[in-house]
Design a protein around this motif. Structure first.
Motif, PDB file in Angstrom:
ATOM      1  N   PHE A 107       0.839  -1.211   0.000  1.00 33.61           N
ATOM      2  CA  PHE A 107       0.000   0.000   0.000  1.00 33.61           C
ATOM      3  C   PHE A 107       0.867   1.251   0.000  1.00 33.61           C
ATOM      4  O   PHE A 107       0.616   2.202  -0.757  1.00 33.61           O
ATOM      5  CB  PHE A 107      -0.932  -0.004   1.211  1.00 33.61           C
ATOM      6  N   ALA A 108       1.890   1.274   0.854  1.00 32.20           N
ATOM      7  CA  ALA A 108       2.755   2.454   0.947  1.00 32.20           C
ATOM      8  C   ALA A 108       3.455   2.736  -0.383  1.00 32.20           C
ATOM      9  O   ALA A 108       3.567   3.889  -0.817  1.00 32.20           O
ATOM     10  CB  ALA A 108       3.780   2.269   2.063  1.00 32.20           C
ATOM     11  N   LEU A 109       3.925   1.678  -1.052  1.00 33.23           N
ATOM     12  CA  LEU A 109       4.625   1.832  -2.331  1.00 33.23           C
ATOM     13  C   LEU A 109       3.698   2.416  -3.393  1.00 33.23           C
ATOM     14  O   LEU A 109       4.021   3.420  -4.047  1.00 33.23           O
ATOM     15  CB  LEU A 109       5.160   0.481  -2.782  1.00 33.23           C
ATOM     16  N   LEU A 110       2.528   1.802  -3.559  1.00 35.09           N
ATOM     17  CA  LEU A 110       1.620   2.261  -4.609  1.00 35.09           C
ATOM     18  C   LEU A 110       1.017   3.622  -4.272  1.00 35.09           C
ATOM     19  O   LEU A 110       0.765   4.427  -5.163  1.00 35.09           O
ATOM     20  CB  LEU A 110       0.518   1.222  -4.823  1.00 35.09           C
ATOM     21  N   TRP A 111       0.767   3.878  -2.991  1.00 31.32           N
ATOM     22  CA  TRP A 111       0.230   5.188  -2.601  1.00 31.32           C
ATOM     23  C   TRP A 111       1.214   6.293  -2.955  1.00 31.32           C
ATOM     24  O   TRP A 111       0.827   7.344  -3.493  1.00 31.32           O
ATOM     25  CB  TRP A 111      -0.057   5.201  -1.100  1.00 31.32           C
ATOM     26  N   THR A 112       2.501   6.085  -2.660  1.00 28.71           N
ATOM     27  CA  THR A 112       3.510   7.109  -2.942  1.00 28.71           C
ATOM     28  C   THR A 112       3.634   7.359  -4.443  1.00 28.71           C
ATOM     29  O   THR A 112       3.697   8.520  -4.894  1.00 28.71           O
ATOM     30  CB  THR A 112       4.873   6.678  -2.365  1.00 28.71           C
ATOM     31  N   ALA A 113       3.661   6.286  -5.221  1.00 29.65           N
ATOM     32  CA  ALA A 113       3.759   6.450  -6.666  1.00 29.65           C
ATOM     33  C   ALA A 113       2.535   7.153  -7.224  1.00 29.65           C
ATOM     34  O   ALA A 113       2.637   8.022  -8.106  1.00 29.65           O
ATOM     35  CB  ALA A 113       3.934   5.088  -7.334  1.00 29.65           C
ATOM     36  N   THR A 114       1.358   6.816  -6.700  1.00 29.28           N
ATOM     37  CA  THR A 114       0.130   7.457  -7.159  1.00 29.28           C
ATOM     38  C   THR A 114       0.134   8.937  -6.810  1.00 29.28           C
ATOM     39  O   THR A 114      -0.364   9.772  -7.575  1.00 29.28           O
ATOM     40  CB  THR A 114      -1.096   6.764  -6.537  1.00 29.28           C
ATOM     41  N   LEU A 115       0.688   9.285  -5.659  1.00 19.61           N
ATOM     42  CA  LEU A 115       0.780  10.689  -5.275  1.00 19.61           C
ATOM     43  C   LEU A 115       1.579  11.481  -6.306  1.00 19.61           C
ATOM     44  O   LEU A 115       1.147  12.552  -6.763  1.00 19.61           O
ATOM     45  CB  LEU A 115       1.447  10.804  -3.894  1.00 19.61           C
ATOM     46  N   SER A 156       5.818  11.921 -14.748  1.00 15.11           N
ATOM     47  CA  SER A 156       5.249  11.386 -13.503  1.00 15.11           C
ATOM     48  C   SER A 156       4.634  10.001 -13.708  1.00 15.11           C
ATOM     49  O   SER A 156       4.553   9.210 -12.760  1.00 15.11           O
ATOM     50  CB  SER A 156       4.185  12.349 -12.951  1.00 15.11           C
ATOM     51  N   GLU A 157       4.208   9.700 -14.939  1.00 14.74           N
ATOM     52  CA  GLU A 157       3.652   8.376 -15.204  1.00 14.74           C
ATOM     53  C   GLU A 157       4.726   7.288 -15.106  1.00 14.74           C
ATOM     54  O   GLU A 157       4.423   6.130 -14.817  1.00 14.74           O
ATOM     55  CB  GLU A 157       2.997   8.335 -16.585  1.00 14.74           C
ATOM     56  N   LEU A 158       5.984   7.655 -15.346  1.00 21.37           N
ATOM     57  CA  LEU A 158       7.069   6.676 -15.235  1.00 21.37           C
ATOM     58  C   LEU A 158       7.235   6.191 -13.795  1.00 21.37           C
ATOM     59  O   LEU A 158       7.683   5.063 -13.559  1.00 21.37           O
ATOM     60  CB  LEU A 158       8.376   7.286 -15.741  1.00 21.37           C
ATOM     61  N   VAL A 159       6.871   7.046 -12.833  1.00 23.51           N
ATOM     62  CA  VAL A 159       6.966   6.641 -11.422  1.00 23.51           C
ATOM     63  C   VAL A 159       5.966   5.516 -11.134  1.00 23.51           C
ATOM     64  O   VAL A 159       6.275   4.552 -10.425  1.00 23.51           O
ATOM     65  CB  VAL A 159       6.717   7.849 -10.506  1.00 23.51           C
ATOM     66  N   ILE A 160       4.762   5.635 -11.700  1.00 24.80           N
ATOM     67  CA  ILE A 160       3.764   4.574 -11.547  1.00 24.80           C
ATOM     68  C   ILE A 160       4.281   3.270 -12.166  1.00 24.80           C
ATOM     69  O   ILE A 160       4.152   2.184 -11.587  1.00 24.80           O
ATOM     70  CB  ILE A 160       2.433   4.978 -12.208  1.00 24.80           C
ATOM     71  N   LEU A 161       4.861   3.372 -13.365  1.00 25.25           N
ATOM     72  CA  LEU A 161       5.402   2.179 -14.012  1.00 25.25           C
ATOM     73  C   LEU A 161       6.423   1.477 -13.125  1.00 25.25           C
ATOM     74  O   LEU A 161       6.399   0.250 -12.956  1.00 25.25           O
ATOM     75  CB  LEU A 161       6.041   2.547 -15.349  1.00 25.25           C
ATOM     76  N   ALA A 162       7.312   2.254 -12.533  1.00 27.78           N
ATOM     77  CA  ALA A 162       8.350   1.662 -11.679  1.00 27.78           C
ATOM     78  C   ALA A 162       7.733   0.993 -10.453  1.00 27.78           C
ATOM     79  O   ALA A 162       8.125  -0.121 -10.068  1.00 27.78           O
ATOM     80  CB  ALA A 162       9.342   2.746 -11.258  1.00 27.78           C
ATOM     81  N   ALA A 163       6.758   1.643  -9.835  1.00 32.80           N
ATOM     82  CA  ALA A 163       6.149   1.093  -8.621  1.00 32.80           C
ATOM     83  C   ALA A 163       5.404  -0.207  -8.910  1.00 32.80           C
ATOM     84  O   ALA A 163       5.495  -1.171  -8.149  1.00 32.80           O
ATOM     85  CB  ALA A 163       5.206   2.115  -8.000  1.00 32.80           C
ATOM     86  N   VAL A 164       4.663  -0.238 -10.015  1.00 38.18           N
ATOM     87  CA  VAL A 164       3.900  -1.441 -10.342  1.00 38.18           C
ATOM     88  C   VAL A 164       4.845  -2.585 -10.685  1.00 38.18           C
ATOM     89  O   VAL A 164       4.589  -3.754 -10.359  1.00 38.18           O
ATOM     90  CB  VAL A 164       2.916  -1.165 -11.499  1.00 38.18           C
TER      91      VAL A 164
END
Length: 528
Positions: A18-26, A184-192
């Motif tokens: 949750f913490a990982l995906l929440w931070t990336a989503t932020l 910023s979308e690249l951050v989501i890619l990395a987290a997922v």
């Protein structure tokens, strides 16, 4: 009185996924808000018409509404991690392409609306995936806090993104903001890519796409709890949409301010929402979801009236702070209520139907308030929206939101039917008969309970249901229901929740025969 368990609003952060995906989503949401502010402000330069400016919001929300149902079905049928990866890549390409075009000065009204619509489409398919993933990231007691933190994260982004976007527009132009959104979308890619679900989700290939959509719609039609959430959502968002659709024009034409001021105003909404999210657990614990929606609706009505009647920057800034608090109170309460109304098997589709009500109301509202502002002026449109929100609240006030008291986990209590025929999975339709022997003096009471059973059968797959009484034996009642195929009936077995099982047990308690109610499974004679 229900016992309330106090959960820290930050408890979900104990769970790494949750913490990982929440931070990336932020981070991604900060980029999204930079894009939204830049697109709305750029449109005020391309066209001064209130209706055209309102189309920026309408383009996003229309996409979210139009694709809500297929998006929900896809979220339930396919691997959610792969969906997140693919959709994020699409958003990166769209945002980056728009940024390049804007830097080159090649964006016009319709090009901006087209890319905004396509980004909204990608977000439409992504939203039910994210929402469906949340319950798997935290235990059930932390779910409300997790939903609140997701809303808080969106509004932290709303506090930072617009202000940053306004400054970037002034310093480097809208194109730079669009390009940063792409990054910023690249951050989501990395987290997922870093996230591995504890239980890998396998595609439910046995449930096909169109029947899955039909099952989601059928569930919504026969779920009293979800229908209340949809009604309450439409009653709020139809009027609250005026704030988002017309705020850019309030800043430019009423306050005579620049992009940095608009970014500050939207940032104030985000800051207010963060404050509201921090207050939310304590206030919700004492008042519940219905009162939170009441407080939020009255607050948003006051915001619209202030913007309509007080053309001062300080008043507008204070109104934006209140708008953030009000928005988070309503949005979080409705989101939790929707989650509470849905079992896992239909969660993605149910949330997409909730999204359809949300974004459909926002789209219709944006178009209406933009048209009204073009015809009668901004102040009148804002004032009508504020008063309308209060009237709508009064109209639906008695429809209470579901509070999560029902256990919607799978019951698994139906025995497998005896099959002596060589059946194919698509054979059908299937008729199920259940015979009850009831004390005739309790027939009316039994029929009332069976109406609740009927709603459950229909939610879980039956397209026809009835209760018949034997004319020769007044104590003999036969329940029948029809499902489209043998496969659909197998799905029906898996969909029964513990709450459904309790209702069925209540019906069986009326049975006075020496044996349990007799159950028969009949299939059309042409199938064998």
């Amino acid at each position: 009185m229900n016992t309330v368990i106090s959960v820290s609003p930050f408890a979900p952060f104990r769970h790494r996924a949750f913490a990982l995906l929440w931070t990336a989503t932020l981070v991604s949401n900060i980029g999204t808000w930079m894009h939204d502010v830049s697109a709305a402000w750029l449109m005020t330069s391309l066209s001064p018409s209130p209706f055209i400016v309102s189309l920026v919001q309408a383009a996003t929300t229309a996409a979210m509404a139009l694709f809500a149902l297929p998006a929900g079905a896809i979220a339930d049928l396919f691997d959610r991690r792969r969906l997140l990866l693919g959709l994020t890549a699409v958003k990166f390409l769209l945002a980056g392409g728009l940024g390049v075009l804007a830097v080159l000065g090649l964006v016009d009204v319709w090009g901006l609306l087209l890319v905004t619509f396509l980004l909204g489409t990608a977000s439409a398919f992504m939203a039910p995936v994210w929402q469906s993933v949340v319950p798997s990231l935290v235990p059930r007691p932390d779910l409300k806090a997790a939903v609140g933190l997701n809303s808080a994260g969106m509004n932290v982004a709303r506090a930072i993104g617009p202000t940053l976007g306004g400054l970037i527009i002034v310093a480097a132009g809208a194109g730079a903001a669009f390009l940063l959104n792409a990054l910023s979308e690249l951050v989501i890619l990395a987290a997922v890519l870093l996230w591995t679900p504890a239980v890998l989700q396998s595609p439910r290939r046995a449930e096909q796409f169109l029947p899955a959509i039909a099952a989601g719609v059928r569930y919504a039609m026969h779920s009293a709890e979800l229908k209340i959430v949809l009604l309450r959502s439409a009653a709020f968002f139809l009027f609250a949409s005026a704030f988002w659709a017309l705020l850019p024009l309030v800043v430019r034409t009423v306050l005579k301010a620049e992009a940095s001021t608009y970014g500050l105003m939207v940032g104030a909404v985000g800051f207010g929402a963060v404050c509201g999210a921090l207050l939310l657990p304590r206030i919700d614990r004492h008042h519940g979801g219905d009162r939170m929606v009441l407080f939020g609706t009255l607050g948003m009505a006051a915001v619209l009236l202030v913007l309509a009647l007080v053309p001062l920057r300080a008043a507008a800034l204070a109104a934006c702070l209140l708008a953030g608090v009000s928005w988070i109170f309503v949005l979080s309460s409705l989101n939790v209520a929707a989650q509470n109304a849905l079992p896992d098997w239909v969660r993605g589709r149910g949330l997409s139907i909730y999204g359809f009500a949300f974004f459909g109301s926002m789209t219709l509202g944006a178009l209406f308030w933009g048209a009204l502002a073009s015809w009668a002026g901004l102040p009148l449109a804002l004032a009508v929206a504020g008063l309308g929100a209060v009237v709508a609240l009064l109209a639906v006030r008695r429809r209470r939101l579901p509070e999560g008291a029902l256990d919607l986990s799978p019951a698994g209590h139906w025995p497998e039917p005896v099959v002596a025929l060589p059946l194919e999975q698509d054979d059908g339709p299937v008729m199920v008969l259940v015979e009850y022997r009831i004390d005739p003096a309790r027939a009316a009471e039994f029929a009332v309970v069976m109406n609740r059973v009927a709603a459950e059968r229909r939610r879980d797959g039956a397209y026809q249901w009835g209760l018949m009484r034997d004319t020769a034996d007044p104590a003999l009642f036969t329940e029948y229901f029809m499902v489209a195929s043998w496969t659909e009936h197998e799905h029906q077995h898996a969909r029964v929740t513990r709450a459904d099982a309790d209702v069925q047990a209540e019906a069986r308690a009326f049975h006075v025969g020496p044996q349990p109610p007799r159950v028969q499974h009949l299939i059309t004679a042409g199938s064998d």
